[in-house]
Design a protein around this motif. Structure first.
Motif, PDB file in Angstrom:
ATOM      1  N   ASP A 211       0.819  -1.208   0.000  1.00 45.15           N
ATOM      2  CA  ASP A 211       0.000   0.000   0.000  1.00 45.15           C
ATOM      3  C   ASP A 211       0.857   1.264   0.000  1.00 45.15           C
ATOM      4  OD1 ASP A 211      -2.450  -1.364   0.046  1.00 45.15           O
ATOM      5  OD2 ASP A 211      -2.337  -1.639   2.206  1.00 45.15           O
ATOM      6  N   VAL A 212       1.891   1.291   0.830  1.00 46.98           N
ATOM      7  CA  VAL A 212       2.728   2.487   0.890  1.00 46.98           C
ATOM      8  C   VAL A 212       3.564   2.619  -0.383  1.00 46.98           C
ATOM      9  CG1 VAL A 212       4.728   1.441   2.039  1.00 46.98           C
ATOM     10  CG2 VAL A 212       4.191   3.842   2.438  1.00 46.98           C
ATOM     11  N   THR A 213       3.923   1.499  -1.008  1.00 45.79           N
ATOM     12  CA  THR A 213       4.640   1.558  -2.284  1.00 45.79           C
ATOM     13  C   THR A 213       3.747   2.135  -3.378  1.00 45.79           C
ATOM     14  OG1 THR A 213       5.961  -0.383  -1.671  1.00 45.79           O
ATOM     15  CG2 THR A 213       5.900   0.211  -4.003  1.00 45.79           C
ATOM     16  N   LEU A 214       2.492   1.677  -3.424  1.00 42.71           N
ATOM     17  CA  LEU A 214       1.544   2.201  -4.411  1.00 42.71           C
ATOM     18  C   LEU A 214       1.260   3.680  -4.174  1.00 42.71           C
ATOM     19  CD1 LEU A 214      -0.981  -0.784  -4.622  1.00 42.71           C
ATOM     20  CD2 LEU A 214       0.754  -0.128  -6.305  1.00 42.71           C
ATOM     21  N   ALA A 215       1.214   4.082  -2.913  1.00 46.77           N
ATOM     22  CA  ALA A 215       1.027   5.500  -2.611  1.00 46.77           C
ATOM     23  C   ALA A 215       2.188   6.323  -3.169  1.00 46.77           C
ATOM     24  CB  ALA A 215       0.899   5.702  -1.100  1.00 46.77           C
ATOM     25  N   GLY A 216       3.399   5.835  -3.008  1.00 47.56           N
ATOM     26  CA  GLY A 216       4.556   6.535  -3.552  1.00 47.56           C
ATOM     27  C   GLY A 216       4.519   6.624  -5.070  1.00 47.56           C
ATOM     28  N   ILE A 217       4.063   5.543  -5.722  1.00 49.57           N
ATOM     29  CA  ILE A 217       3.953   5.554  -7.188  1.00 49.57           C
ATOM     30  C   ILE A 217       2.920   6.575  -7.643  1.00 49.57           C
ATOM     31  CG2 ILE A 217       3.240   4.166  -9.172  1.00 49.57           C
ATOM     32  CD1 ILE A 217       4.462   1.736  -7.750  1.00 49.57           C
ATOM     33  N   GLY A 218       1.766   6.610  -6.968  1.00 53.77           N
ATOM     34  CA  GLY A 218       0.738   7.582  -7.336  1.00 53.77           C
ATOM     35  C   GLY A 218       1.204   9.010  -7.169  1.00 53.77           C
ATOM     36  N   LEU A 219       1.889   9.288  -6.060  1.00 52.29           N
ATOM     37  CA  LEU A 219       2.382  10.643  -5.828  1.00 52.29           C
ATOM     38  C   LEU A 219       3.477  11.005  -6.828  1.00 52.29           C
ATOM     39  CD1 LEU A 219       2.297  13.181  -4.116  1.00 52.29           C
ATOM     40  CD2 LEU A 219       3.911  12.111  -2.537  1.00 52.29           C
ATOM     41  N   SER A 220       4.330  10.054  -7.161  1.00 57.81           N
ATOM     42  CA  SER A 220       5.379  10.320  -8.140  1.00 57.81           C
ATOM     43  C   SER A 220       4.789  10.636  -9.509  1.00 57.81           C
ATOM     44  CB  SER A 220       6.314   9.104  -8.236  1.00 57.81           C
ATOM     45  OG  SER A 220       7.352   9.341  -9.167  1.00 57.81           O
ATOM     46  N   TRP A 221       3.740   9.905  -9.890  1.00 52.56           N
ATOM     47  CA  TRP A 221       3.076  10.180 -11.176  1.00 52.56           C
ATOM     48  C   TRP A 221       2.479  11.590 -11.179  1.00 52.56           C
ATOM     49  CZ3 TRP A 221       2.544   8.608 -16.048  1.00 52.56           C
ATOM     50  CH2 TRP A 221       1.463   9.107 -16.783  1.00 52.56           C
ATOM     51  N   ALA A 222       1.791  11.960 -10.092  1.00 53.37           N
ATOM     52  CA  ALA A 222       1.213  13.300 -10.019  1.00 53.37           C
ATOM     53  C   ALA A 222       2.304  14.361 -10.074  1.00 53.37           C
ATOM     54  CB  ALA A 222       0.400  13.441  -8.733  1.00 53.37           C
ATOM     55  N   MET A 223       3.447  14.088  -9.441  1.00 53.65           N
ATOM     56  CA  MET A 223       4.570  15.017  -9.461  1.00 53.65           C
ATOM     57  C   MET A 223       5.090  15.216 -10.884  1.00 53.65           C
ATOM     58  SD  MET A 223       8.309  14.576  -7.677  1.00 53.65           S
ATOM     59  CE  MET A 223       8.765  13.307  -8.872  1.00 53.65           C
ATOM     60  N   LEU A 224       5.075  14.159 -11.677  1.00 55.16           N
ATOM     61  CA  LEU A 224       5.547  14.255 -13.057  1.00 55.16           C
ATOM     62  C   LEU A 224       4.543  14.955 -13.961  1.00 55.16           C
ATOM     63  CD1 LEU A 224       7.139  10.711 -13.435  1.00 55.16           C
ATOM     64  CD2 LEU A 224       8.345  12.903 -13.353  1.00 55.16           C
ATOM     65  N   CYS A 225       3.324  15.164 -13.450  1.00 57.57           N
ATOM     66  CA  CYS A 225       2.316  15.929 -14.197  1.00 57.57           C
ATOM     67  C   CYS A 225       2.334  17.406 -13.778  1.00 57.57           C
ATOM     68  CB  CYS A 225       0.917  15.354 -13.956  1.00 57.57           C
ATOM     69  SG  CYS A 225       0.624  13.710 -14.629  1.00 57.57           S
ATOM     70  N   ARG A 226       2.171  17.637 -12.481  1.00 59.52           N
ATOM     71  CA  ARG A 226       2.122  19.000 -11.927  1.00 59.52           C
ATOM     72  C   ARG A 226       2.819  18.985 -10.566  1.00 59.52           C
ATOM     73  NH1 ARG A 226      -2.301  22.427 -14.002  1.00 59.52           N
ATOM     74  NH2 ARG A 226      -2.366  23.404 -11.952  1.00 59.52           N
ATOM     75  N   PRO A 227       4.110  19.252 -10.512  1.00 58.72           N
ATOM     76  CA  PRO A 227       4.874  19.095  -9.262  1.00 58.72           C
ATOM     77  C   PRO A 227       4.357  19.915  -8.096  1.00 58.72           C
ATOM     78  CG  PRO A 227       6.355  19.331 -11.132  1.00 58.72           C
ATOM     79  CD  PRO A 227       4.980  19.615 -11.646  1.00 58.72           C
ATOM     80  N   MET A 228       4.018  21.180  -8.313  1.00 60.49           N
ATOM     81  CA  MET A 228       3.582  22.022  -7.210  1.00 60.49           C
ATOM     82  C   MET A 228       2.211  21.594  -6.696  1.00 60.49           C
ATOM     83  SD  MET A 228       6.131  23.817  -6.615  1.00 60.49           S
ATOM     84  CE  MET A 228       5.386  24.782  -5.315  1.00 60.49           C
ATOM     85  N   THR A 229       1.347  21.163  -7.591  1.00 63.41           N
ATOM     86  CA  THR A 229       0.047  20.640  -7.162  1.00 63.41           C
ATOM     87  C   THR A 229       0.239  19.401  -6.305  1.00 63.41           C
ATOM     88  OG1 THR A 229      -1.002  21.479  -9.177  1.00 63.41           O
ATOM     89  CG2 THR A 229      -2.170  19.761  -7.966  1.00 63.41           C
ATOM     90  N   ALA A 230       1.104  18.507  -6.754  1.00 58.45           N
ATOM     91  CA  ALA A 230       1.367  17.281  -5.995  1.00 58.45           C
ATOM     92  C   ALA A 230       1.979  17.606  -4.638  1.00 58.45           C
ATOM     93  CB  ALA A 230       2.289  16.363  -6.794  1.00 58.45           C
ATOM     94  N   ALA A 231       2.909  18.570  -4.590  1.00 53.86           N
ATOM     95  CA  ALA A 231       3.557  18.922  -3.332  1.00 53.86           C
ATOM     96  C   ALA A 231       2.560  19.509  -2.346  1.00 53.86           C
ATOM     97  CB  ALA A 231       4.699  19.903  -3.591  1.00 53.86           C
TER      98      ALA A 231
END
Length: 319
Positions: A211-231
């Motif tokens: 679960d925590v690995t998948l959470a990291g993958i989802g956040l990394s994908w969002a970061m690669l789309c819109r970094p400040m939004t993800a942050a």
């Protein structure tokens, strides 16, 4: 139905087949609603000459169907160009050798290399659908998937009824439908952030490494789309994550003080020789002792996808 509506998160083994079927029906209804609303919005037409900013401007048509517009905004052209660049097997093109300034644009880098100025994930997301010939289909599906993850978020926070209401309201949201008809970064980002939030809440409940690995993958994908939004979205989650890791690390280091509970019958039991996890929730359990996972491994599982995302950004910037 009432029993399903108020059902709270539980271990998979305790869920009945009837409950699973009802959940599948609910998810199908939410996804179908999202797709139907997106299609409905795409069928709407606009008459630009009737809008005051465009009064007196000549257009090639009297009206335009929204579904035929993408790309319409300059951002969309940049994302589409990014997707075409990836489909061509490249990360960028060389600038024109003699008249590069003729091709300067706000959303395109043109300093020796000619490429979209935006972050890479949105172009990667659009590319397969552009190759298929229906680029907006990916955004429709991303919107539907986001609604499903919102259902999961509501379920993790309360019960399935809350999840259904949250997912259906998201599916009926006009903003979701409108941005689902534009080739922008909003929907790919929402997909990653909703997946991150759902996985993070599941980790809080179950303590699973996956679960925590998948959470990291989802956040990394969002970061690669819109970094400040993800942050900005991830900041409160990060505070909660680090706080829980600190507390669990104290329990891990000092087993005599541990009283952590995962699942319905899982608990940490202090032991003089080793710190052991006893799980008796599995049917037919023989009391097998399983070593607990160090909280540091959860931190590593969350961090590695983010590090990989930053590495990808570095490769793109270098190209």
């Amino acid at each position: 139905l009432k029993t399903w509506w108020i059902e709270r998160p539980a271990e998979p083994s305790s869920e009945s087949c009837a409950s699973n079927r009802q959940t599948l029906v609910a998810l199908s209804l939410i996804a179908a609603t999202s797709l139907a609303v997106s299609w409905r919005v795409s069928e709407q037409t606009i008459q630009p000459h009737s809008l005051s900013p465009f009064a007196g401007v000549a257009f090639d048509r009297e009206e335009y169907r929204i579904g035929d517009l993408p790309p319409a905004y300059h951002d969309e052209f940049s994302y589409q160009f990014q997707a075409k660049t990836y489909l061509a097997g490249r990360l960028s093109y060389p600038s024109h050798p003699t008249t590069a300034r003729l091709f300067d644009q706000m959303h395109v880098v043109n300093e020796g290399r000619f490429a979209s100025r935006y972050f890479p994930a949105t172009g990667l997301f659009i590319a397969p659908w552009l190759w298929f010939g229906w680029p907006i289909a990916g955004h429709w599906l991303a919107g539907a998937a986001t609604c499903l993850f919102v259902f999961g978020i509501g379920f993790e926070l309360s019960n399935k009824g809350t999840g259904f209401v949250a997912g259906m309201l998201t599916a009926l949201s006009p903003g979701m439908a409108i941005f689902g008809s534009l080739l922008l970064a909003h929907h790919p980002t929402l997909l990653g952030l909703s997946f991150f939030a759902w996985s993070f809440l599941r980790w809080q409940r179950r303590g699973g490494f996956a679960d925590v690995t998948l959470a990291g993958i989802g956040l990394s994908w969002a970061m690669l789309c819109r970094p400040m939004t993800a942050a900005g979205f991830a900041l409160p989650f990060g505070v909660a994550f680090l706080t829980q890791l600190f507390r669990r690390q104290r329990h891990f280091d000092q087993p005599e003080r541990a009283s952590v509970r995962f699942g319905s019958e899982t608990s940490y039991e202090p032991d003089a020789s080793a710190f052991r996890l006893i799980n008796t929730s599995v049917k037919g359990s023989t009391g097998r002792l399983t070593p607990p996972r160090s909280p540091k491994s959860w931190l590593l599982a969350m961090a590695l996808p983010l590090v990989a995302g930053f590495a990808l950004l570095a490769v793109q910037n270098k190209a």
